[in-house]
Design a protein around this motif. Structure first.
Motif, PDB file in Angstrom:
ATOM      1  N   HIS A  73     -13.165  19.976   8.699  1.00  0.00           N
ATOM      2  CA  HIS A  73     -13.810  19.801   7.399  1.00  0.00           C
ATOM      3  C   HIS A  73     -13.687  18.417   6.793  1.00  0.00           C
ATOM      4  CE1 HIS A  73     -14.667  24.072   7.150  1.00  0.00           C
ATOM      5  NE2 HIS A  73     -13.450  24.286   7.599  1.00  0.00           N
ATOM      6  N   ALA A  74     -13.103  17.469   7.492  1.00  0.00           N
ATOM      7  CA  ALA A  74     -12.947  16.117   6.929  1.00  0.00           C
ATOM      8  C   ALA A  74     -12.982  15.094   8.060  1.00  0.00           C
ATOM      9  CB  ALA A  74     -11.636  16.004   6.157  1.00  0.00           C
ATOM     10  N   GLY A  75     -13.536  13.946   7.779  1.00  0.00           N
ATOM     11  CA  GLY A  75     -13.649  12.902   8.794  1.00  0.00           C
ATOM     12  C   GLY A  75     -12.656  11.776   8.636  1.00  0.00           C
ATOM     13  N   ASN A  76     -11.771  11.872   7.644  1.00  0.00           N
ATOM     14  CA  ASN A  76     -10.844  10.763   7.426  1.00  0.00           C
ATOM     15  C   ASN A  76      -9.673  10.794   8.393  1.00  0.00           C
ATOM     16  OD1 ASN A  76      -9.643  13.045   6.050  1.00  0.00           O
ATOM     17  ND2 ASN A  76      -8.307  11.613   5.012  1.00  0.00           N
ATOM     18  N   ARG A  77      -8.952   9.708   8.435  1.00  0.00           N
ATOM     19  CA  ARG A  77      -7.778   9.551   9.300  1.00  0.00           C
ATOM     20  C   ARG A  77      -6.519   9.425   8.442  1.00  0.00           C
ATOM     21  NH1 ARG A  77      -9.066  10.648  14.546  1.00  0.00           N
ATOM     22  NH2 ARG A  77     -11.071   9.744  15.036  1.00  0.00           N
ATOM     23  N   VAL A  78      -5.424   9.890   9.005  1.00  0.00           N
ATOM     24  CA  VAL A  78      -4.098   9.678   8.438  1.00  0.00           C
ATOM     25  C   VAL A  78      -3.392   8.725   9.384  1.00  0.00           C
ATOM     26  CG1 VAL A  78      -1.919  10.740   7.775  1.00  0.00           C
ATOM     27  CG2 VAL A  78      -4.057  11.982   7.426  1.00  0.00           C
ATOM     28  N   HIS A  79      -3.044   7.555   8.873  1.00  0.00           N
ATOM     29  CA  HIS A  79      -2.380   6.530   9.675  1.00  0.00           C
ATOM     30  C   HIS A  79      -0.874   6.622   9.421  1.00  0.00           C
ATOM     31  CE1 HIS A  79      -6.361   4.827  10.343  1.00  0.00           C
ATOM     32  NE2 HIS A  79      -6.556   4.929   9.037  1.00  0.00           N
ATOM     33  N   VAL A  80      -0.119   6.846  10.472  1.00  0.00           N
ATOM     34  CA  VAL A  80       1.336   6.945  10.385  1.00  0.00           C
ATOM     35  C   VAL A  80       1.910   5.585  10.750  1.00  0.00           C
ATOM     36  CG1 VAL A  80       3.390   8.119  11.242  1.00  0.00           C
ATOM     37  CG2 VAL A  80       1.220   9.371  11.051  1.00  0.00           C
ATOM     38  N   VAL A  81       2.723   5.050   9.844  1.00  0.00           N
ATOM     39  CA  VAL A  81       3.273   3.709  10.018  1.00  0.00           C
ATOM     40  C   VAL A  81       4.792   3.783   9.940  1.00  0.00           C
ATOM     41  CG1 VAL A  81       3.340   1.383   9.038  1.00  0.00           C
ATOM     42  CG2 VAL A  81       1.183   2.653   9.073  1.00  0.00           C
ATOM     43  N   LEU A  82       5.456   3.140  10.892  1.00  0.00           N
ATOM     44  CA  LEU A  82       6.912   3.077  10.950  1.00  0.00           C
ATOM     45  C   LEU A  82       7.386   1.769  10.331  1.00  0.00           C
ATOM     46  CD1 LEU A  82       9.691   4.063  12.044  1.00  0.00           C
ATOM     47  CD2 LEU A  82       9.096   2.911  14.206  1.00  0.00           C
ATOM     48  N   ALA A  83       8.367   1.863   9.434  1.00  0.00           N
ATOM     49  CA  ALA A  83       9.003   0.688   8.823  1.00  0.00           C
ATOM     50  C   ALA A  83      10.508   0.835   9.019  1.00  0.00           C
ATOM     51  CB  ALA A  83       8.659   0.601   7.342  1.00  0.00           C
ATOM     52  N   GLU A  84      11.087  -0.071   9.786  1.00  0.00           N
ATOM     53  CA  GLU A  84      12.536  -0.013  10.028  1.00  0.00           C
ATOM     54  C   GLU A  84      13.225  -1.157   9.311  1.00  0.00           C
ATOM     55  OE1 GLU A  84      13.706   1.666  14.103  1.00  0.00           O
ATOM     56  OE2 GLU A  84      11.881   0.491  14.505  1.00  0.00           O
ATOM     57  N   GLY A  85      14.450  -0.887   8.842  1.00  0.00           N
ATOM     58  CA  GLY A  85      15.220  -1.906   8.139  1.00  0.00           C
ATOM     59  C   GLY A  85      14.811  -2.065   6.691  1.00  0.00           C
ATOM     60  N   ALA A  86      14.336  -1.000   6.069  1.00  0.00           N
ATOM     61  CA  ALA A  86      13.839  -1.058   4.691  1.00  0.00           C
ATOM     62  C   ALA A  86      14.971  -1.332   3.707  1.00  0.00           C
ATOM     63  CB  ALA A  86      13.137   0.247   4.334  1.00  0.00           C
ATOM     64  N   THR A  87      14.708  -2.265   2.801  1.00  0.00           N
ATOM     65  CA  THR A  87      15.671  -2.635   1.763  1.00  0.00           C
ATOM     66  C   THR A  87      14.933  -2.820   0.438  1.00  0.00           C
ATOM     67  OG1 THR A  87      15.445  -4.974   2.324  1.00  0.00           O
ATOM     68  CG2 THR A  87      17.285  -3.769   3.360  1.00  0.00           C
ATOM     69  N   PRO A  88      15.665  -2.725  -0.687  1.00  0.00           N
ATOM     70  CA  PRO A  88      15.021  -2.916  -1.991  1.00  0.00           C
ATOM     71  C   PRO A  88      14.417  -4.321  -2.105  1.00  0.00           C
ATOM     72  CG  PRO A  88      17.199  -1.947  -2.265  1.00  0.00           C
ATOM     73  CD  PRO A  88      17.084  -2.360  -0.821  1.00  0.00           C
ATOM     74  N   SER A  89      13.252  -4.382  -2.761  1.00  0.00           N
ATOM     75  CA  SER A  89      12.582  -5.675  -2.947  1.00  0.00           C
ATOM     76  C   SER A  89      12.069  -5.840  -4.363  1.00  0.00           C
ATOM     77  CB  SER A  89      11.416  -5.808  -1.953  1.00  0.00           C
ATOM     78  OG  SER A  89      10.448  -4.795  -2.203  1.00  0.00           O
ATOM     79  N   GLY A  90      12.348  -4.899  -5.235  1.00  0.00           N
ATOM     80  CA  GLY A  90      11.867  -4.929  -6.615  1.00  0.00           C
ATOM     81  C   GLY A  90      11.671  -3.506  -7.086  1.00  0.00           C
ATOM     82  N   GLY A  91      11.179  -3.337  -8.284  1.00  0.00           N
ATOM     83  CA  GLY A  91      10.982  -2.003  -8.823  1.00  0.00           C
ATOM     84  C   GLY A  91       9.683  -1.371  -8.355  1.00  0.00           C
ATOM     85  N   GLN A  92       9.581  -0.083  -8.615  1.00  0.00           N
ATOM     86  CA  GLN A  92       8.343   0.628  -8.318  1.00  0.00           C
ATOM     87  C   GLN A  92       7.213   0.058  -9.172  1.00  0.00           C
ATOM     88  OE1 GLN A  92       9.969   4.524  -9.378  1.00  0.00           O
ATOM     89  NE2 GLN A  92       9.384   5.259  -7.346  1.00  0.00           N
ATOM     90  N   ARG A  93       6.005   0.114  -8.642  1.00  0.00           N
ATOM     91  CA  ARG A  93       4.792  -0.285  -9.368  1.00  0.00           C
ATOM     92  C   ARG A  93       3.806   0.879  -9.252  1.00  0.00           C
ATOM     93  NH1 ARG A  93       5.870  -4.223  -5.884  1.00  0.00           N
ATOM     94  NH2 ARG A  93       3.903  -4.015  -4.776  1.00  0.00           N
ATOM     95  N   LEU A  94       4.031   1.887 -10.083  1.00  0.00           N
ATOM     96  CA  LEU A  94       3.283   3.130  -9.957  1.00  0.00           C
ATOM     97  C   LEU A  94       1.922   3.044 -10.635  1.00  0.00           C
ATOM     98  CD1 LEU A  94       6.212   5.623 -10.656  1.00  0.00           C
ATOM     99  CD2 LEU A  94       5.330   4.834  -8.448  1.00  0.00           C
ATOM    100  N   ASP A  95       0.957   3.748 -10.046  1.00  0.00           N
ATOM    101  CA  ASP A  95      -0.376   3.860 -10.626  1.00  0.00           C
ATOM    102  C   ASP A  95      -0.325   4.777 -11.849  1.00  0.00           C
ATOM    103  OD1 ASP A  95      -1.494   2.287  -8.604  1.00  0.00           O
ATOM    104  OD2 ASP A  95      -1.973   4.020  -7.350  1.00  0.00           O
ATOM    105  N   HIS A  96      -1.345   4.681 -12.690  1.00  0.00           N
ATOM    106  CA  HIS A  96      -1.471   5.563 -13.844  1.00  0.00           C
ATOM    107  C   HIS A  96      -1.432   7.011 -13.365  1.00  0.00           C
ATOM    108  CE1 HIS A  96      -2.770   7.144 -17.684  1.00  0.00           C
ATOM    109  NE2 HIS A  96      -3.725   7.814 -17.048  1.00  0.00           N
TER     110      HIS A  96
END
Length: 185
Positions: free
Chosen positions: A118-141
């Motif tokens: 029922h849908a043609g979109n894709r879900v892209h799975v991305v791996l990020a290793e070594g993640a560390t804080p870089s600043g605060g969240q920037r959330l959408d409305h």
């Protein structure tokens, strides 16, 4: 048994806005059965980020999901914005916005169909290793997102009990952890 292709015989818009395009299509199956309406959703592509910290914690987000009727634990991620052609760049952007973290490397693991019926979109799975804080969240409305850093072993042990209830997220998580050499199958 040979599966014959279906033939689309009609297509009409039921609803369209900035988030979704709902279409009612008419199809004739390979053996002549008519399926009308057959609903299709045109969504944007999505990205899901499997992010591991240097101490083997998985960065997850908790947010309210109306379909579940609860605040649920998920992988960070979101929509690939219009004009944003690179899913890895979209994943890095979404990850930074939702978690306030960055990682030295982001790698595309898989691009999968969300709901091929029922849908043609894709879900892209991305791996990020070594993640560390870089600043605060920037959330959408409208976003209210709590960050949780759980030991990888705790997450894996909780998958069967629904710790992460989104099937897309569970599948993507397992593929990314295999790619990272953290699990085998």
């Amino acid at each position: 048994m040979t599966i014959r292709p279906w033939r689309r015989t009609g297509n009409r818009t039921v609803h369209r806005d900035r988030w979704v395009h709902l279409r009612a299509e008419a199809w004739e199956t390979g053996d002549g059965a008519v399926l009308d309406p057959w609903y299709m959703l045109d969504w944007a592509d999505w990205v899901n980020v499997v992010a591991l910290t240097p101490d083997s914690r998985l960065l997850l987000v908790r947010q309210f999901r109306p379909g579940a009727g609860a605040a649920v634990l998920e992988l960070p991620g979101g929509m690939v914005e219009p004009g944003e052609g690179d899913p890895v760049a979209a994943a890095r952007r979404e990850f930074a916005e939702e978690t306030g973290h960055d990682a030295p490397r982001f790698e595309l693991v898989a691009s999968l169909c969300n709901d091929p019926a029922h849908a043609g979109n894709r879900v892209h799975v991305v791996l990020a290793e070594g993640a560390t804080p870089s600043g605060g969240q920037r959330l959408d409305h409208g976003e209210e997102i709590a960050l949780e850093a759980l030991p990888l072993a705790t997450v894996l042990a909780g998958l069967g009990e629904g710790l992460i209830g989104n099937a897309n997220h569970v599948g993507g998580l397992l593929l990314a952890l295999r790619k990272a050499g953290r699990i085998g199958f």
